[in-house]
Scaffold this active site. Structure first.
Site, PDB file in Angstrom:
ATOM      1  N   SER A 145       0.849  -1.189   0.000  1.00 19.47           N
ATOM      2  CA  SER A 145       0.000   0.000   0.000  1.00 19.47           C
ATOM      3  C   SER A 145       0.892   1.249   0.000  1.00 19.47           C
ATOM      4  O   SER A 145       1.674   1.419  -0.930  1.00 19.47           O
ATOM      5  CB  SER A 145      -0.952  -0.031   1.190  1.00 19.47           C
ATOM      6  OG  SER A 145      -1.988   0.914   1.035  1.00 19.47           O
ATOM      7  N   ASP A 191      -8.707  -5.001  -6.094  1.00 16.85           N
ATOM      8  CA  ASP A 191      -8.351  -3.987  -5.109  1.00 16.85           C
ATOM      9  C   ASP A 191      -9.126  -2.696  -5.378  1.00 16.85           C
ATOM     10  O   ASP A 191      -8.959  -2.079  -6.427  1.00 16.85           O
ATOM     11  CB  ASP A 191      -6.846  -3.719  -5.178  1.00 16.85           C
ATOM     12  CG  ASP A 191      -6.330  -2.887  -4.013  1.00 16.85           C
ATOM     13  OD1 ASP A 191      -7.149  -2.210  -3.360  1.00 16.85           O
ATOM     14  OD2 ASP A 191      -5.118  -2.922  -3.761  1.00 16.85           O
ATOM     15  N   HIS A 206      -7.022  -5.645  -1.606  1.00 21.66           N
ATOM     16  CA  HIS A 206      -5.924  -4.802  -1.121  1.00 21.66           C
ATOM     17  C   HIS A 206      -5.069  -5.598  -0.144  1.00 21.66           C
ATOM     18  O   HIS A 206      -5.198  -5.483   1.073  1.00 21.66           O
ATOM     19  CB  HIS A 206      -6.489  -3.552  -0.456  1.00 21.66           C
ATOM     20  CG  HIS A 206      -5.479  -2.472  -0.243  1.00 21.66           C
ATOM     21  ND1 HIS A 206      -4.765  -1.908  -1.282  1.00 21.66           N
ATOM     22  CD2 HIS A 206      -5.042  -1.848   0.884  1.00 21.66           C
ATOM     23  CE1 HIS A 206      -3.960  -0.983  -0.803  1.00 21.66           C
ATOM     24  NE2 HIS A 206      -4.086  -0.932   0.501  1.00 21.66           N
TER      25      HIS A 206
END
Length: 534
Positions: A351, A439, A471
């Site tokens: 991320s 995601d 994600h």
């Protein structure tokens, strides 16, 4: 307890940008609308599962706390300045008209406060000298706060109820600073507690308050008991502008002992968020990497949470700037301390940590030997433009404030300038990318556009896509396939140990879209799998 068998949930099926409150009967599955959301991004509910307080963003920045009136309307009762929006929020109701808050207004470090919804009076209940309050233990019946916790180097619990203080002393003495309170019986005579230490992972205990006895229940990873796990050492690193960065160092087994071989290859493991933090305690990632021969450094760069609003707000418009310089300064510290070999440093993260990885190999290509990016954005513009609708109420006080609004021409230009996608030509080292096709936060476009740009320049990139992941990776088979690939990749780059990739792709949905030839044994494995499906 007033509504056994019921749970309150948020659901955005009416308006994709807003979550209405619904009560679910766990026996029948029946759903009852409790409150339609008029634009709130947070709620606090009473013991009847009715909302009594809420928060919403204010145009131009900042937010406000509102109280529910008897006729169902909402009245503002407190204002949250823009500088406090990410460090102030609602916790829970102590009674029908008092809400607990984590509150940084008028101070740097977030304190535990109680807001009287009728009068607007605010009472400070607890604060810590070094860190933001991050947790509170409530009595299940009276709802009064019994203790609060804050984390600087480690979690530090402090009693608010004098009668609970001896119990807290006993628990922290037995379990150290890794203590978490999970649950209690309704009469508050027994507590379920959790201890998470680097070398004693995931242990649950039952504590009897009447007898003062701590009973072990189970550990979450029994097969790791007695294994050679490495300690994680908290360290504080000074950034170039004097900011203190709480960090965590995990050394490989051979480093630091009588037969210390000297500087080791280092993995700079960057946390996501960025509004999150790294902590001590057990980390499967750190232990795996240390076992393979790497030193591992986790850095709470500016913008990380838990260290006060000044530390957090120091990250405003500093993506790829001072936030990245903090990481570079931490690597320089590790090299100067004889921990890291400067020629064998990898950067890895998911991320925001994936973005930091891409920044590392594009903005400072000479600092790293390779990078591992998991669901990291390559363009701040396409990232923000792709956020799901339900993020809309949060954007002005978070991403627009810290990064920019791509609808504004000047912001858009600055965001592109801070984006790895505009600096692909600077990449000189191998890159491994993992992406979840579903995601919603960092869409597949972020990885696709970066890989396409690298392939156009014939730069070394290995790209793994997972059609059934979002994600981050959840299915164990998918996780195993990616980290087995990463292990081989790091071994090629840093020279650490690696198991043969073997059958680690069994049962995984993984698609190797580029660069299989960079991973030892992967072309052969893919050929075998292809033959099995023919």
């Amino acid at each position: 307890p007033r509504l056994p068998g019921s749970v309150l949930i948020g659901m955005n099926d009416r308006d994709s940008s807003l979550f209405d409150l619904h009560r679910i009967d766990l026996g029948t599955g029946a759903r009852t609308l409790v409150a339609e959301n008029p634009g709130f991004n947070d709620w606090a509910v009473d013991l009847n599962l009715l909302p009594q307080a809420a928060m919403r963003a204010r145009p131009g920045g900042g937010s406000e706390v509102l109280r529910r009136e008897a006729d169902g309307t909402w009245t503002p009762v407190a204002t949250i300045p823009a500088e406090d929006t990410l460090t102030t929020g609602l916790l829970s109701m102590t009674d029908d008209r008092t809400v607990l808050m984590l509150d940084s207004r008028g101070r740097d470090l977030t304190a535990l406060t109680a807001l009287d919804l009728d009068s607007g009076a605010l009472t400070t209940l607890g604060e810590h000298p070094q860190a933001d309050v991050n947790d509170v233990l409530l009595h299940p019946v009276s709802r009064r706060p019994v203790a609060f916790g804050a984390e600087y180097l480690e979690q530090d619990w402090r009693a608010l109820d004098p009668e609970f203080a001896p119990h807290l002393d006993k628990l922290t003495g037995a379990l150290g600073g890794s203590l978490q309170f999970v649950a209690s019986t309704h009469d508050f005579k027994q507590l379920l507690v959790y201890s998470d230490q680097a070398q004693v992972p995931g242990a649950y205990f039952r504590y009897n308050l009447e007898q003062g006895e701590l009973e072990p229940l189970f550990t979450t990873r029994p097969e790791l008991e007695g294994q050679p796990l490495q300690p994680t050492e908290p360290v504080t690193i000074e950034a170039r502008d004097g900011l203190r960065l709480v960090s965590y160092l995990t050394r490989p087994a051979q480093q630091g002992g009588a037969t210390d071989p000297g500087p080791a290859p280092l993995v700079l493991l960057v946390h996501g968020g960025p509004w999150a933090r790294d902590s001590g305690g057990f980390s499967a990632m750190r232990q795996w990497l240390a076992n393979r021969g790497y030193a591992v450094l986790n850095v709470n760069y500016r913008g990380s949470t838990g260290f006060g609003k000044a530390f957090l707000n120091a990250a405003i418009r500093e993506f790829s700037g001072a936030m990245h310089e903090d990481l570079i300064d931490a690597v320089s510290w590790a090299v100067a301390e004889g921990i890291a070999d400067p020629d064998r440093v990898a950067i890895m993260g998911g991320s925001y940590g994936g973005y930091a990885t891409l920044v590392g190999v594009t903005f400072t290509p000479d600092a790293f030997a390779c990078g591992v990016d998991l669901v990291g954005p390559s363009s701040l513009v396409t990232l923000v433009e792709s956020f799901p609708d339900y993020w809309a109420p949060l954007l002005e006080n978070s991403w627009f404030k810290f990064v920019g609004d791509p609808a504004e021409e000047a912001d858009r230009a600055d965001m592109l300038n801070r984006s790895p996608i505009t600096r692909v030509a600077a990449i000189t080292v191998p890159l491994l990318i993992g992406q979840g096709e579903n995601d919603p936060r960092v869409t597949k476009l972020e990885s696709d556009q970066l890989v396409a740009a690298m392939q156009a320049r014939e730069l070394p990139v290995t790209y793994l896509n997972y059609p059934d992941e979002g994600h981050g990776f959840v299915r164990p088979e998918n996780r195993l396939s990616f980290w087995a690939t990463a292990e081989g990749f790091l071994a090629q780059c840093l020279g650490g140990r690696a198991e043969p990739i073997g059958d680690s792709y069994a049962g995984s949905s993984v698609q190797v879209l580029a660069g299989a030839e960079q991973i030892p044994g992967l072309p052969e494995l893919l050929s075998e799998l292809a033959a099995e499906t023919r």
